[in-house]
Design a protein around this motif. Structure first.
Motif, PDB file in Angstrom:
ATOM      1  N   PHE A 111       0.749  -1.352   0.410  1.00 17.56           N
ATOM      2  CA  PHE A 111       0.023  -0.023  -0.121  1.00 17.56           C
ATOM      3  C   PHE A 111       1.295   1.350  -0.110  1.00 17.56           C
ATOM      4  CE2 PHE A 111      -2.939  -3.053   1.207  1.00 17.56           C
ATOM      5  CZ  PHE A 111      -4.149  -3.439   1.287  1.00 17.56           C
ATOM      6  N   THR A 112       2.439   1.209   0.037  1.00 17.56           N
ATOM      7  CA  THR A 112       3.173   2.013  -0.103  1.00 17.56           C
ATOM      8  C   THR A 112       3.691   2.446  -1.106  1.00 17.56           C
ATOM      9  OG1 THR A 112       5.075   0.868   0.868  1.00 17.56           O
ATOM     10  CG2 THR A 112       3.341   1.670   2.681  1.00 17.56           C
ATOM     11  N   CYS A 151       5.522   9.399   0.256  1.00 16.86           N
ATOM     12  CA  CYS A 151       5.865  10.009   2.089  1.00 16.86           C
ATOM     13  C   CYS A 151       7.840   9.150   2.240  1.00 16.86           C
ATOM     14  CB  CYS A 151       5.114  10.031   3.302  1.00 16.86           C
ATOM     15  SG  CYS A 151       4.547   7.858   3.076  1.00 16.86           S
ATOM     16  N   SER A 152       8.135   9.844   3.555  1.00 17.95           N
ATOM     17  CA  SER A 152       9.380   9.146   4.187  1.00 17.95           C
ATOM     18  C   SER A 152       9.186   7.343   4.494  1.00 17.95           C
ATOM     19  CB  SER A 152       9.827   9.534   5.085  1.00 17.95           C
ATOM     20  OG  SER A 152       9.066   9.339   5.941  1.00 17.95           O
ATOM     21  N   PRO A 153      10.564   6.512   4.401  1.00 20.00           N
ATOM     22  CA  PRO A 153       9.930   5.160   4.704  1.00 20.00           C
ATOM     23  C   PRO A 153       9.639   4.993   5.815  1.00 20.00           C
ATOM     24  CG  PRO A 153      12.448   5.819   3.248  1.00 20.00           C
ATOM     25  CD  PRO A 153      11.564   7.108   3.067  1.00 20.00           C
ATOM     26  N   ARG A 154      10.415   6.348   6.601  1.00 21.97           N
ATOM     27  CA  ARG A 154       9.085   6.364   8.263  1.00 21.97           C
ATOM     28  C   ARG A 154       8.072   6.068   8.386  1.00 21.97           C
ATOM     29  NH1 ARG A 154      11.194   9.634  13.292  1.00 21.97           N
ATOM     30  NH2 ARG A 154      10.163   8.956  15.002  1.00 21.97           N
ATOM     31  N   THR A 155       7.207   7.407   7.820  1.00 22.92           N
ATOM     32  CA  THR A 155       5.783   6.883   7.671  1.00 22.92           C
ATOM     33  C   THR A 155       5.507   6.077   6.722  1.00 22.92           C
ATOM     34  OG1 THR A 155       6.369  10.101   7.209  1.00 22.92           O
ATOM     35  CG2 THR A 155       4.274   9.318   6.461  1.00 22.92           C
ATOM     36  N   CYS A 156       5.736   6.045   5.804  1.00 24.00           N
ATOM     37  CA  CYS A 156       5.462   4.957   4.921  1.00 24.00           C
ATOM     38  C   CYS A 156       5.186   3.949   5.947  1.00 24.00           C
ATOM     39  CB  CYS A 156       5.724   3.880   3.800  1.00 24.00           C
ATOM     40  SG  CYS A 156       5.744   5.636   2.635  1.00 24.00           S
ATOM     41  N   ARG A 157       5.327   3.046   6.476  1.00 23.07           N
ATOM     42  CA  ARG A 157       5.971   1.975   7.720  1.00 23.07           C
ATOM     43  C   ARG A 157       5.025   1.603   8.370  1.00 23.07           C
ATOM     44  NH1 ARG A 157      11.623   1.974   7.205  1.00 23.07           N
ATOM     45  NH2 ARG A 157      11.574   3.264   9.273  1.00 23.07           N
ATOM     46  N   ARG A 158       4.493   3.603   8.735  1.00 23.80           N
ATOM     47  CA  ARG A 158       3.984   4.151  10.061  1.00 23.80           C
ATOM     48  C   ARG A 158       2.221   4.009   9.925  1.00 23.80           C
ATOM     49  NH1 ARG A 158       6.258   8.402  13.563  1.00 23.80           N
ATOM     50  NH2 ARG A 158       7.447   7.561  14.981  1.00 23.80           N
ATOM     51  N   VAL A 159       1.766   4.046   7.396  1.00 24.61           N
ATOM     52  CA  VAL A 159       0.303   4.257   7.910  1.00 24.61           C
ATOM     53  C   VAL A 159       0.207   2.557   7.117  1.00 24.61           C
ATOM     54  CG1 VAL A 159       0.600   6.829   7.589  1.00 24.61           C
ATOM     55  CG2 VAL A 159       1.219   4.992   5.799  1.00 24.61           C
ATOM     56  N   ALA A 160       0.759   2.156   6.821  1.00 23.91           N
ATOM     57  CA  ALA A 160       0.443   0.708   5.826  1.00 23.91           C
ATOM     58  C   ALA A 160      -0.568  -0.306   6.473  1.00 23.91           C
ATOM     59  CB  ALA A 160       1.979  -0.134   5.619  1.00 23.91           C
ATOM     60  N   PRO A 161      -0.548  -0.309   8.052  1.00 21.58           N
ATOM     61  CA  PRO A 161      -1.426  -1.123   9.408  1.00 21.58           C
ATOM     62  C   PRO A 161      -2.297  -0.639   8.982  1.00 21.58           C
ATOM     63  CG  PRO A 161       0.832  -0.526  10.212  1.00 21.58           C
ATOM     64  CD  PRO A 161       1.220   0.355   9.341  1.00 21.58           C
ATOM     65  N   ALA A 194      -8.938   6.847   7.351  1.00 23.22           N
ATOM     66  CA  ALA A 194      -7.658   7.848   7.804  1.00 23.22           C
ATOM     67  C   ALA A 194      -6.474   7.513   6.877  1.00 23.22           C
ATOM     68  CB  ALA A 194      -7.317   7.021   9.150  1.00 23.22           C
ATOM     69  N   PHE A 195      -6.279   6.102   6.495  1.00 21.78           N
ATOM     70  CA  PHE A 195      -5.480   6.087   5.207  1.00 21.78           C
ATOM     71  C   PHE A 195      -6.331   6.397   4.172  1.00 21.78           C
ATOM     72  CE2 PHE A 195      -3.819   3.430   1.676  1.00 21.78           C
ATOM     73  CZ  PHE A 195      -2.823   3.617   2.154  1.00 21.78           C
ATOM     74  N   SER A 196      -7.324   6.686   3.342  1.00 20.34           N
ATOM     75  CA  SER A 196      -7.798   7.488   2.380  1.00 20.34           C
ATOM     76  C   SER A 196      -7.660   8.696   2.742  1.00 20.34           C
ATOM     77  CB  SER A 196      -8.967   7.200   2.121  1.00 20.34           C
ATOM     78  OG  SER A 196      -9.732   6.087   1.822  1.00 20.34           O
ATOM     79  N   PHE A 197      -7.710   9.088   4.490  1.00 25.40           N
ATOM     80  CA  PHE A 197      -6.949  11.212   3.955  1.00 25.40           C
ATOM     81  C   PHE A 197      -5.273  11.091   3.694  1.00 25.40           C
ATOM     82  CE2 PHE A 197     -11.267  11.737   6.527  1.00 25.40           C
ATOM     83  CZ  PHE A 197     -11.419  12.505   6.125  1.00 25.40           C
TER      84      PHE A 197
END
Length: 301
Positions: free
Chosen positions: A201-202, A207-217, A281-284
């Motif tokens: 999904f990333t 976005c940064s790898p760190r942000t992507c890891r946080r939002v993927a779940p 939230a992920f849609s946002f």
């Protein structure tokens, strides 16, 4: 020899250039790819608002603060009855229409550059069906501006579903057609669960790898919740088709209510609600960070 689509692109580009040369107003209009990007981001935001509303209403239903649980259409029914509800629903309808446009660009014009491989065609076909479903939701939103629901949105959803089932059953081989609709709903649910585990999904997020890891779940939880929530409705529709009984059909929200009445049901319903909130939230997040690339055949500037 240029394709008809390329010829249309050239003509539109020439028309746009001539219009900008002769009109100061048109010169202020942003380029087409900027307008398409804005439409896509507004669309993701509208989708997020709808699913966030559905998740919150299901959560409130699970703790008996509001009435029965509702689906996406029921959430619009509920919103339109609130203060300034018609304005909210109108804006949501516009946003969903923008999202439908983006789905068309993805599926028909390959905005995400998926190509024509097996995986690419399956992805684009899924985006096309998604566009059809959101087109129906956008139409439902605009319809509410003409006629708001008179009673309980959850009960109206059941009546509407049973009327649609009765229409299908009245057709030749209607029972098998209705069972086929149930199998399609089942397929949508299963595909969402499978997508939750297999999709990256990333991939399309800037976005940064760190942000992507946080939002993927959030995306994974949202797709699992959407997939599992379809299963009770699918089973009821399949059984209604096999029994040739429109009365066995119910709405999305009422199917979740049936789950709540089972042992451990309230906890399942709360988990489903949180999953829908996660999907919203992920849609946002997609509205903010998704890479929006205009289709090559529509890039006019």
């Amino acid at each position: 020899m240029p394709s008809p689509l390329s010829s249309l692109r050239v003509r539109l580009a020439d028309l746009g250039d001539r219009g900008r040369r002769h009109s100061s107003l048109l010169r202020r209009v942003p380029p087409l790819h900027d307008l398409l990007e804005l439409a896509a981001r507004v669309g993701y935001g509208a989708r997020g608002f709808v699913y966030l509303s559905v998740g919150c209403l299901i959560l409130l239903s699970a703790v008996d603060v509001v009435g029965d649980a509702v689906g996406t259409k029921g959430a619009l029914d509920w919103l339109v009855l609130r203060p300034l509800g018609r304005l909210w629903v109108f804006l949501i309808g516009l946003g969903l229409a923008a999202f439908v446009l983006w789905r068309v660009l993805q599926s028909v014009f390959d905005a995400d550059h998926e190509g024509v491989s097996g995986h690419g065609l399956r992805t684009r076909m899924s985006q096309g069906f998604s566009g059809l479903s959101y087109a129906g939701l956008a139409f439902a939103a605009f319809s509410l501006l003409v006629r708001a629901p008179d009673g309980d949105p959850a009960q109206e959803g059941v009546v509407r579903s049973q009327e649609q089932a009765a229409t299908v059953l009245s057709l030749p081989f209607g029972n098998w057609l209705l069972a086929g609709v149930g199998l399609m709903i089942l397929g949508i649910g299963v595909s969402n669960v499978v997508k939750a585990w297999r999709e990256d999904f990333t991939e399309y997020l800037a976005c940064s790898p760190r942000t992507c890891r946080r939002v993927a779940p959030l995306a994974r939880a949202g797709h699992i919740a959407r997939g599992l929530a379809y299963l009770p409705l699918a089973i009821l529709v399949i059984l209604a088709g096999l029994r040739s009984s429109a009365r066995d059909v119910t709405s999305f929200g009422s199917a979740l209510e049936a789950v709540e009445r089972q042992p451990g049901g309230p906890w399942i319903l709360m988990a489903t609600a949180l999953g829908f909130v996660a999907f919203g939230a992920f849609s946002f997040i997609e509205a903010r960070f998704r890479r929006i690339r205009p289709p090559r055949d529509l890039k006019l500037d």
